[in-house]
Design a protein around this motif. Structure first.
Motif: not given
Length: 215
Positions: A38-39, A15-16, A55-58, A5-6
């Motif tokens: 939402s997320r 924002l979360d 191999g992609l960050a999200t 979580p960021v």
């Protein structure tokens, strides 16, 4: 795969989000969800998993605060405030550029419905940072004034049975100057809820991002 979580500061709000980092990512894709979502959107999370496996960050993030979401549930006004949503995406883009984990990664946007309009507006404001865009059932017509300013290669994916939105996307393509492509998925409606259709979207998005964010 590490997901954490960021919290992302954007203007006066925080924002979360959920940041997923595969080993040695090729790039990072920020998700801009659609109306009233939402997320935690299961559709976006499905696509995110396919991207992560490649191999992609999200980064899946909420574009509204908890308080704003409560208001929007009754008024449905903020979900159509494209300027506000784009401003939040710009904030997230700047946050990624400063974060030690992500600052060297090329950035892509995946936008759904009204989130696609916000992604296009934000990409026009951060032309150097945003390298690719994918729109799923998007409303690029809501970003009309920003379309000529978008430089990132843009893939527009629309369901074959989502006829009004097909027209909106074709009009948007005519306004754009960047590399762009429209893919119509036969037999799919606006949310791509039919069996296998969201998998088609995810595969198209994966290939587009790998092509433009790094192979």
């Amino acid at each position: 795969m590490q997901e954490r979580p960021v919290r992302i500061s954007s203007g006066k709000v925080t924002l979360d989000g959920d940041l997923a980092m595969p080993g040695r990512p090729r790039g990072i894709v920020v998700f801009a969800h659609g109306s009233g979502s939402s997320r935690h959107s299961p559709r976006n999370r499905h696509v995110a998993r396919v991207l992560q496996d490649a191999g992609l960050a999200t980064l899946l993030m909420d574009l509204l605060t908890v308080e704003e979401e409560a208001i929007d549930m009754y008024t449905a006004q903020l979900r159509f405030d494209i300027g506000l949503l784009a401003k939040r995406l710009v904030g997230a883009t700047d946050w990624l550029a400063e974060n030690d984990l992500t600052k060297n990664l090329p950035i892509g946007y995946f936008g759904a419905s009204t989130g696609a309009a916000a992604a296009l507006v934000a990409a026009a404001e951060r032309q150097q940072a945003v390298k690719a865009i994918v729109s799923r059932g998007g409303r690029p017509d809501l970003a009309f004034d920003s379309l000529p300013k978008v430089r990132a290669p843009t893939l527009l994916i629309v369901g074959g049975d989502d006829e009004p939105v097909i027209g909106m996307n074709r009009e948007a393509m005519a306004k754009m100057k960047a590399e762009r492509e429209l893919v119509i998925v036969p037999g799919a409606t606006h949310l791509f809820e039919e069996p296998g259709k969201l998998d088609e979207v995810a595969a198209l998005a994966r290939d587009w991002f790998l092509r433009h964010l790094g192979s």
